[in-house]
Design an enzyme around this catalytic site. Structure first.
Site, PDB file in Angstrom:
ATOM      1  CE  LYS A  86      -1.823  -1.754   3.636  1.00 57.08           C
ATOM      2  NZ  LYS A  86      -2.602  -1.962   4.882  1.00 57.08           N
ATOM      3  CB  THR A  93      -6.286   7.897   7.951  1.00 54.23           C
ATOM      4  OG1 THR A  93      -5.610   8.577   9.022  1.00 54.23           O
ATOM      5  CG2 THR A  93      -6.462   8.840   6.792  1.00 54.23           C
ATOM      6  N   GLY A 128      -7.657   3.075  11.177  1.00 51.51           N
ATOM      7  CA  GLY A 128      -8.264   1.798  10.803  1.00 51.51           C
ATOM      8  C   GLY A 128      -8.336   1.552   9.305  1.00 51.51           C
ATOM      9  CB  THR A 129      -6.766   3.264   6.369  1.00 53.11           C
ATOM     10  OG1 THR A 129      -7.192   4.549   6.810  1.00 53.11           O
ATOM     11  CG2 THR A 129      -6.881   3.189   4.865  1.00 53.11           C
ATOM     12  N   GLY A 130      -6.072   0.351   7.224  1.00 53.10           N
ATOM     13  CA  GLY A 130      -5.515  -0.951   6.844  1.00 53.10           C
ATOM     14  C   GLY A 130      -6.442  -2.099   7.200  1.00 53.10           C
ATOM     15  CB  CYS A 131      -8.569  -2.742  10.203  1.00 50.92           C
ATOM     16  SG  CYS A 131      -7.328  -2.390  11.462  1.00 50.92           S
TER      17      CYS A 131
END
Lengths: 560, 560
Positions: B193, B266, B268-271
């Site tokens: 990412k 942003t 918690g974007t990855g979760c």
């Protein structure tokens, strides 16, 4: 659809659950978070205990250290102010006491967030989820700070037994008595859930006769004046009812009655109901209305559940929500619907707006025959086009929409007079224009638009009018951009069609394009289409794009 | 709307997340469960660690005993088979090893559920969420059983650093190299990412030129042939891009590019992204398509987020869902829409179907003048009514719907001939019928229906035709029921209007009522209305109910 009721609520409404985890997803904070999401609320969750469980059994419980439960609650409330709080499984007396103390302090500090306590004692599968020495903490420390407590039959029996008022709840009178006692001892309103015993309509009528101030709310029960529904469906009054009784601190009592459902999809029913009530309260509804909506939500969750797992499966928490068909408007892309239309028809759209007719016109090499053929047919097409706006005015229901349709007609009429002058510069007289036979391509396109107008509503007719408006706008801008790029071959100076390019790339026409785009985006925003309706709109857009291409195909044939 | 795409998916698609808890709701299993719900999937969650955190900081971490993590996973998978699994924060080497071992055994036992690993190492607020001795377990034990691993820049750097291949990722070439190495060492596909560094369109063109096999997926970026959107919105190509790079085990590489958003929402974007990918994979989409949909979902979650909390707030997980306006059809109430219409107009509906005209007719005491007046006006009304079905046929787009509209017309024509005979029995000749002046009530009602037909689509016209069809059905059934109840005063035998009652309560008419109800329920089921459209339908239904009442009011006036 940027501001559906669901999304509006999500922005204004934060909910906190303080409860246990059910890793299998049907109960506990998992059920709470799903319920919050289905109500459009922002969900937060503090864990009191983890369970290793599934739809058949609870295999193990891991209680969280009470101080860490407190830390979690404090982390949340110093940052995000919940609009309502729900408590579920509190596991043991120490955790219950910690939760009570933090919430009491929060209330002391001025919080007015309603608190709903689901006094979870035993799981649907029969596992004890609250050690018995915790009952006193519940009753004395937690109930008094609650707006509502939601025991089921066995929880109410346990609580009253603990208070030396043993009772076995098996009738509506028992329920009323138990709710009254719990409300009085706990200094809170009580919703006593009747899911664990059966009532009949006779019971309710009888009970209601003896308690004239009782309000009865019928849910999913066919009323008088609904004979047509009764006959068409399974028949008469349902024989077995569930009755929940709300005893408010004011003394007002409300019975919620609905058909009993035989189902194994009941895992997490209590969690779901109390969470849904918290959502409704957070959104500003009265306790009575909150319970009504929440119990219907839960009832439908059981009714629409698909079997999941081998034991008592979960409810369907998502029965009340649907997927949006068009993304919301954002600063990065304020035109998601138009974007979607163009993406959806990418190839045919390109073959229209970058048609050979357009390229040759931009280079100034388009044959005079083709152009003259085109403007003659365009003259006929504009009759259909303006009539379609007349039909749009007839379909309108507000003065602004009548006005905007009418303004387009006036613009076309004005365009027609410049059109006529323009034609004269190509040696075509007004008489010749009028006398030109209409081509098949023109009839197909013009009549198609009017047919859509006959068949559908305003929205569908507007979709049929957009390929023309937006496509010529695209052609105008593209030619202008290419003309400014060296080596593109597109030129304005000395181009016999310069005026045509300038007209469509000019501020007047582009203003109309912007209004058109804004109007379809607003339409979608306010009246988000179902998948079926969106498909219809896409089909109309595609067909018109093809017919536009066909219109120029016909003109090009003239040159050969 | 019983089977929208969202709900269909919910029934078929169970997802399991194995991750940490963020009590403030923006990350961890909370973000995962919200994402699952927004995708219509059934969410389950095994907890590895709890955090006490908010949008500003992580205040504490409570790791769960590894054996209890294993117990949770086993509880889930012996009962409900997940269609995809996602792992997030694994906290420490012991927990990571336990998760690895249970998942390896599950895979060995035949599970084909795709596993997506988000190798969470550090929180958005900077807190270490994975102890460094766990990196080896991730790389050696977990990555090889994964379909996809989704590191961000710093996670990829940590992982490659651990493998003695230190790298600082700051260009598209670095990204490609890092993804390639991780995929090769971890034996899985890698989505690297690019949220933590900035690219430009120039970079992408340049990079893409040097890697001709690279696929570039543009997201929310205006393409050629979208000049009208570019001009209308902020203008040209976005200057700053985010590029995510998918390196598949096959060696195929895809770059997902979209405008960079300046936002503090942003957390918690990855979760969210990894959960959304798991949902898409569970629903059977290819890895490439799954990443495309999931990254748009996440991108829009950031773009539509409202500020929550004082630090880096959460995404809006609910941007893609909306609240249903009509409950789903169930066995308990298969007619939720008709139920809602009648409930919505309860009083006016009752004043129509239990009109004095009806009661007096049922008792046989209705004055002959009133009845004759009514049947004469009804004759005129039926002209409008059958013409409206003609219009409905003209608005249809399938042969079955053309047929069903036409059949109604034929029924009315037949009804007219019995009507005429019936009138004769009351001494009204066909000539007199035809010559009767039309009343205002008749014109208002008849013309209203045709006006709705001009203005709206098929659905709206059908709504306008229902109050008549269903109301007379209700009247017929109610009179029949009351006639069978002693003491109601309603009688059939000796009643001069017996035939009228028998007609409307009879099987033929009631069959038409059932078809009418079924058709509007299907309509709503297939083309769920937006709140605006539902309101329109309710308004039409209410207006027609009022006009029906007015029709009988006018007849009663004749008796005075």
């Amino acid at each position: 659809m940027s501001r559906s009721p669901l999304q509006r609520a999500a922005e204004d409404c934060a909910l906190l659950t303080i409860a246990g985890s059910d890793c299998s997803g049907g109960a506990g904070i998992q059920a709470d978070l799903k319920t919050f999401a289905a109500h459009g609320c922002y969900g937060m969750s503090v864990l009191t205990a983890l369970t290793a469980q599934n739809t058949m059994e609870v295999k193990g419980v891991h209680p969280i250290p009470p101080s860490f439960v407190g830390d979690q609650i404090r982390s949340v409330i110093v940052d995000v102010k919940p609009h309502a709080i729900k408590t579920g499984m509190l596991c043991n007396a120490e955790i219950a006491a910690e939760v009570a103390s933090v919430l009491q302090a929060y209330k002391h500090a001025g919080s007015t967030a309603p608190i709903v306590c689901d006094p979870v004692c035993v799981s649907t599968s029969g596992h004890t989820l609250l050690e018995s020495d915790s009952l006193g903490v519940l009753l004395k420390e937690i109930f008094p700070i609650c707006t509502l407590v939601t025991p089921n039959k066995s929880e109410a029996e346990l609580l009253l037994g603990y208070l030396d008022e043993p009772i076995e709840i098996s009738s509506l009178d028992n329920i009323l008595h138990a709710a009254d006692r719990l409300a009085s001892l706990g200094r809170c309103s009580v919703l006593l859930k009747g899911g664990h015993f059966v009532s009949t309509m006779e019971d309710v009528r009888d009970f209601s006769g003896r308690h004239p101030s009782l309000q009865v709310v019928k849910q999913n029960i066919f009323d008088e004046n609904m004979e047509i529904l009764q006959v068409v469906s399974t028949g008469l009054e349902p024989r077995k009812l569930v009755v929940d009784l709300l005893y408010e601190q004011s003394g007002q009592t409300t019975a919620y009655i609905r058909p009993r459902i035989e189902s194994t999809s009941t895992h997490g029913t209590g969690c779901t109901l109390s969470s849904a009530i918290a959502c409704e309260l957070a959104q500003g509804n009265s306790l009575r209305d909150a319970v009504a909506s929440a119990s219907m939500y839960t009832h439908l969750g059981i009714l629409t559940a698909q079997s999941i797992g081998k034991g008592n499966g979960p409810l369907n928490h998502l029965h009340s929500v649907e997927k949006s068909t068009v993304p919301r408007r954002t600063s990065v892309n304020p035109y998601p619907f138009t974007y979607l239309l163009i993406k959806h028809t990418n190839e045919i759209w390109k073959s229209y707006v970058q048609h050979d007719f357009v390229k040759q016109l931009g280079k100034g090499v388009l044959s005079r025959e083709s152009f003259v053929y085109f403007i003659k047919q365009d003259y006929h097409y504009l009759k259909y086009y303006s009539r379609a706006y007349g039909l749009l005015a007839a379909k309108a229901s507000t003065f602004p929409s009548i006005r905007s349709a009418t303004e387009v007609i006036l613009n076309v009429l004005k365009e027609i007079s410049t059109h006529t002058t323009f034609c004269e510069s190509f040696g075509v007289t007004p008489e010749e224009l009028e006398a030109t036979p209409e081509s098949t391509a023109t009839t197909a396109y013009g009549a198609y638009i009017l047919n859509v107008g006959l068949q559908g509503d305003q929205a569908k007719l507007i979709m049929a009018l957009m390929a023309c408006l937006l496509g010529y706008g695209e052609v105008g801008l593209w030619l202008k951009k290419e003309a400014s790029r060296s080596g593109s071959g597109i030129v304005l100076e000395g181009n016999p069609y310069k005026k045509w390019i300038e007209d469509y790339s000019g501020e007047h026409y582009q203003g109309a394009v912007r209004m058109g785009i804004e109007s379809i985006e607003k339409l979608v925003e306010n009246d988000g289409p179902s998948p079926e309706r969106l498909q219809e709109w896409k089909d109309v857009w595609r067909r018109c794009t093809e017919l536009e291409k066909g219109f120029w195909d016909a003109a090009m044939v003239q040159a050969t």
